[in-house]
Design a protein around this motif. Sequence first.
Motif, PDB file in Angstrom:
ATOM      1  N   ALA A 273       0.789  -1.235   0.000  1.00  0.00           N
ATOM      2  CA  ALA A 273       0.000   0.000   0.000  1.00  0.00           C
ATOM      3  C   ALA A 273       0.819   1.281   0.000  1.00  0.00           C
ATOM      4  CB  ALA A 273      -0.926   0.000   1.223  1.00  0.00           C
ATOM      5  N   ASP A 274       2.147   1.192   0.010  1.00  0.00           N
ATOM      6  CA  ASP A 274       2.959   2.399   0.166  1.00  0.00           C
ATOM      7  C   ASP A 274       2.702   3.466  -0.901  1.00  0.00           C
ATOM      8  OD1 ASP A 274       4.070   1.463   2.483  1.00  0.00           O
ATOM      9  OD2 ASP A 274       5.891   0.698   1.545  1.00  0.00           O
ATOM     10  N   PRO A 275       2.567   3.120  -2.188  1.00  0.00           N
ATOM     11  CA  PRO A 275       2.297   4.184  -3.175  1.00  0.00           C
ATOM     12  C   PRO A 275       1.033   4.983  -2.852  1.00  0.00           C
ATOM     13  CG  PRO A 275       2.986   2.183  -4.292  1.00  0.00           C
ATOM     14  CD  PRO A 275       2.780   1.817  -2.860  1.00  0.00           C
ATOM     15  N   GLN A 276      -0.032   4.291  -2.454  1.00  0.00           N
ATOM     16  CA  GLN A 276      -1.278   4.984  -2.116  1.00  0.00           C
ATOM     17  C   GLN A 276      -1.131   5.801  -0.828  1.00  0.00           C
ATOM     18  OE1 GLN A 276      -1.089   1.719  -3.060  1.00  0.00           O
ATOM     19  NE2 GLN A 276      -1.947   2.048  -5.112  1.00  0.00           N
ATOM     20  N   VAL A 277      -0.374   5.271   0.124  1.00  0.00           N
ATOM     21  CA  VAL A 277      -0.117   6.010   1.366  1.00  0.00           C
ATOM     22  C   VAL A 277       0.620   7.306   1.055  1.00  0.00           C
ATOM     23  CG1 VAL A 277       1.166   5.990   3.546  1.00  0.00           C
ATOM     24  CG2 VAL A 277      -0.096   3.956   2.825  1.00  0.00           C
ATOM     25  N   PHE A 278       1.675   7.214   0.263  1.00  0.00           N
ATOM     26  CA  PHE A 278       2.481   8.392  -0.043  1.00  0.00           C
ATOM     27  C   PHE A 278       1.672   9.425  -0.826  1.00  0.00           C
ATOM     28  CE2 PHE A 278       6.763   5.895   0.061  1.00  0.00           C
ATOM     29  CZ  PHE A 278       6.556   5.659   1.412  1.00  0.00           C
ATOM     30  N   ALA A 279       0.866   8.954  -1.776  1.00  0.00           N
ATOM     31  CA  ALA A 279       0.050   9.880  -2.558  1.00  0.00           C
ATOM     32  C   ALA A 279      -0.894  10.671  -1.654  1.00  0.00           C
ATOM     33  CB  ALA A 279      -0.745   9.113  -3.617  1.00  0.00           C
ATOM     34  N   GLU A 280      -1.486   9.994  -0.674  1.00  0.00           N
ATOM     35  CA  GLU A 280      -2.422  10.667   0.224  1.00  0.00           C
ATOM     36  C   GLU A 280      -1.700  11.624   1.173  1.00  0.00           C
ATOM     37  OE1 GLU A 280      -6.083  11.754   1.836  1.00  0.00           O
ATOM     38  OE2 GLU A 280      -5.507  10.774  -0.053  1.00  0.00           O
ATOM     39  N   ILE A 281      -0.542  11.215   1.669  1.00  0.00           N
ATOM     40  CA  ILE A 281       0.222  12.084   2.571  1.00  0.00           C
ATOM     41  C   ILE A 281       0.693  13.337   1.827  1.00  0.00           C
ATOM     42  CG2 ILE A 281       2.390  12.278   3.855  1.00  0.00           C
ATOM     43  CD1 ILE A 281       0.229  10.786   5.364  1.00  0.00           C
ATOM     44  N   ILE A 282       1.135  13.174   0.591  1.00  0.00           N
ATOM     45  CA  ILE A 282       1.560  14.337  -0.204  1.00  0.00           C
ATOM     46  C   ILE A 282       0.370  15.244  -0.492  1.00  0.00           C
ATOM     47  CG2 ILE A 282       2.451  15.058  -2.456  1.00  0.00           C
ATOM     48  CD1 ILE A 282       4.207  12.511  -2.411  1.00  0.00           C
ATOM     49  N   ARG A 283      -0.792  14.647  -0.759  1.00  0.00           N
ATOM     50  CA  ARG A 283      -1.988  15.451  -1.029  1.00  0.00           C
ATOM     51  C   ARG A 283      -2.380  16.274   0.197  1.00  0.00           C
ATOM     52  NH1 ARG A 283      -7.228  15.730  -0.229  1.00  0.00           N
ATOM     53  NH2 ARG A 283      -7.266  13.913   1.152  1.00  0.00           N
ATOM     54  N   ARG A 284      -2.302  15.656   1.380  1.00  0.00           N
ATOM     55  CA  ARG A 284      -2.703  16.346   2.605  1.00  0.00           C
ATOM     56  C   ARG A 284      -1.642  17.316   3.109  1.00  0.00           C
ATOM     57  NH1 ARG A 284      -5.350  11.616   6.504  1.00  0.00           N
ATOM     58  NH2 ARG A 284      -6.747  10.674   4.933  1.00  0.00           N
ATOM     59  N   HIS A 285      -0.370  16.976   2.902  1.00  0.00           N
ATOM     60  CA  HIS A 285       0.723  17.775   3.483  1.00  0.00           C
ATOM     61  C   HIS A 285       1.817  18.034   2.440  1.00  0.00           C
ATOM     62  CE1 HIS A 285      -1.085  16.781   7.399  1.00  0.00           C
ATOM     63  NE2 HIS A 285      -1.125  15.530   6.974  1.00  0.00           N
ATOM     64  N   PRO A 286       1.489  18.716   1.358  1.00  0.00           N
ATOM     65  CA  PRO A 286       2.502  18.911   0.300  1.00  0.00           C
ATOM     66  C   PRO A 286       3.737  19.665   0.776  1.00  0.00           C
ATOM     67  CG  PRO A 286       0.602  20.349  -0.036  1.00  0.00           C
ATOM     68  CD  PRO A 286       0.221  19.385   1.045  1.00  0.00           C
ATOM     69  N   GLU A 287       3.554  20.579   1.734  1.00  0.00           N
ATOM     70  CA  GLU A 287       4.687  21.374   2.221  1.00  0.00           C
ATOM     71  C   GLU A 287       5.570  20.597   3.186  1.00  0.00           C
ATOM     72  OE1 GLU A 287       1.872  21.304   5.484  1.00  0.00           O
ATOM     73  OE2 GLU A 287       1.654  21.475   3.312  1.00  0.00           O
ATOM     74  N   LYS A 288       5.086  19.464   3.676  1.00  0.00           N
ATOM     75  CA  LYS A 288       5.829  18.695   4.677  1.00  0.00           C
ATOM     76  C   LYS A 288       6.668  17.574   4.075  1.00  0.00           C
ATOM     77  CE  LYS A 288       5.528  18.537   8.615  1.00  0.00           C
ATOM     78  NZ  LYS A 288       6.516  19.015   9.608  1.00  0.00           N
ATOM     79  N   VAL A 289       6.383  17.188   2.842  1.00  0.00           N
ATOM     80  CA  VAL A 289       7.089  16.066   2.216  1.00  0.00           C
ATOM     81  C   VAL A 289       8.099  16.598   1.211  1.00  0.00           C
ATOM     82  CG1 VAL A 289       6.873  13.973   0.828  1.00  0.00           C
ATOM     83  CG2 VAL A 289       5.106  14.537   2.526  1.00  0.00           C
ATOM     84  N   GLU A 290       9.369  16.271   1.443  1.00  0.00           N
ATOM     85  CA  GLU A 290      10.424  16.675   0.508  1.00  0.00           C
ATOM     86  C   GLU A 290      10.432  15.750  -0.699  1.00  0.00           C
ATOM     87  OE1 GLU A 290      13.669  18.953  -0.867  1.00  0.00           O
ATOM     88  OE2 GLU A 290      12.337  19.306   0.838  1.00  0.00           O
ATOM     89  N   LEU A 291      10.515  14.450  -0.452  1.00  0.00           N
ATOM     90  CA  LEU A 291      10.538  13.446  -1.517  1.00  0.00           C
ATOM     91  C   LEU A 291       9.928  12.153  -0.989  1.00  0.00           C
ATOM     92  CD1 LEU A 291      14.175  13.965  -2.870  1.00  0.00           C
ATOM     93  CD2 LEU A 291      12.082  14.389  -4.189  1.00  0.00           C
ATOM     94  N   ALA A 292       9.410  11.344  -1.894  1.00  0.00           N
ATOM     95  CA  ALA A 292       8.891  10.019  -1.542  1.00  0.00           C
ATOM     96  C   ALA A 292       9.522   9.001  -2.487  1.00  0.00           C
ATOM     97  CB  ALA A 292       7.371   9.987  -1.651  1.00  0.00           C
ATOM     98  N   PHE A 293      10.364   8.130  -1.942  1.00  0.00           N
ATOM     99  CA  PHE A 293      11.060   7.116  -2.739  1.00  0.00           C
ATOM    100  C   PHE A 293      10.320   5.785  -2.632  1.00  0.00           C
ATOM    101  CE2 PHE A 293      14.450  10.162  -1.795  1.00  0.00           C
ATOM    102  CZ  PHE A 293      15.042  10.309  -3.046  1.00  0.00           C
ATOM    103  N   ILE A 294      10.031   5.193  -3.785  1.00  0.00           N
ATOM    104  CA  ILE A 294       9.321   3.911  -3.816  1.00  0.00           C
ATOM    105  C   ILE A 294      10.210   2.873  -4.488  1.00  0.00           C
ATOM    106  CG2 ILE A 294       7.270   2.674  -4.587  1.00  0.00           C
ATOM    107  CD1 ILE A 294       5.780   5.343  -4.636  1.00  0.00           C
ATOM    108  N   HIS A 295      10.603   1.867  -3.720  1.00  0.00           N
ATOM    109  CA  HIS A 295      11.434   0.781  -4.233  1.00  0.00           C
ATOM    110  C   HIS A 295      10.551  -0.167  -5.047  1.00  0.00           C
ATOM    111  CE1 HIS A 295      14.482  -2.654  -3.308  1.00  0.00           C
ATOM    112  NE2 HIS A 295      14.765  -2.029  -4.429  1.00  0.00           N
TER     113      HIS A 295
END
Length: 348
Positions: A273-295
Amino acid sequence: MLSNSSGLVEKMSPHVFIGAGKAAQVRTDLPDAGLDSSDGTVTSKIGLMRESGAAARMLGQEAAASSALTPREAQRKIEELCKGHTPVSAEREILEIVKSLTPADQLELKRLMDGGADKYTTDRMLNEDVDDPVIREELGRILERLNNSPRINDGYIIISDLDYTVRKMGGGVFPGVNAVYRAIDEGTEQNPDSPGDIHVVTARDGMLSSPGRGLAEAALGHGSVSYGNKRGYISAAFADFSQIRDRKIENHERLLERNPDRKAILFGDSKDADPQVFAEIIRRHPEKVELAFIHRYPGRNVPQDIADHPKVVVFEQYDEVARILNHRGIINGEQAEKVEREVLLAKG
């Protein structure tokens, strides 16, 4: 003449008594008196003994300084003291631990206690674990001063999944992952960071499935662990990852809330579920996330709309991550080269 327990013979001055196994008693109001032997085997003066005493005190002070707890050690010790019922003796020990730290280390201790997922925060320590009013008042004054102190620096926190992000499914860790996390955590000479900001968010619930072995194997030096729940673990067996997604979003948001002055760098994989988690976190907190790396997990592609987001990076090896972080100025060239060497060495 007096024979001591080791069989050595020592001459006595009228001003000094040397007792076997005891510290020498010296009258400092008398002139220096030598302890001499005709063969030169025993030669001493009270002045030298005074210097030795000063040196011993200095060594004792240095030993005490070297044995002082680091902020991380202090955090762990306080957590142990706060578990279960906290007697007054434990409350006093907590206060002494906090007071023994330098102001800078006190600030670092507060950041570590309040910035992770652990329940033992400074607020809980003060308002739930410490009952003695005198101790609570003194701790409260220290914490109030720390609350009004300027922050150390902004820096980054790392929020990372464990399985197939850090640790291979068959055991062992991916080449370069530790070096990448350590480089982010320590910062660079131009922008030094305070270590201890690696937070693991796992789908494992800690009971039906424990991450303990994987965490020990990864040896990340993590600051906290956020767990999944039983519902998520069971539903994942039926390819339903919604429970895992919701729990991870909740855990990510808690960490962002506890670190208001720091941006997050997220690490996960494409397996669940990590891609969906990251997408939602970035949507809610765009100023708080620098980068999201997905292996990239074999056979599991990242949805294209998520992969195309400018803050999302889908990668195969950690040397790719290091190059991007170096380009962004988050780690330096030397740190990036270390990661690349580890990955290259693993390839043989």
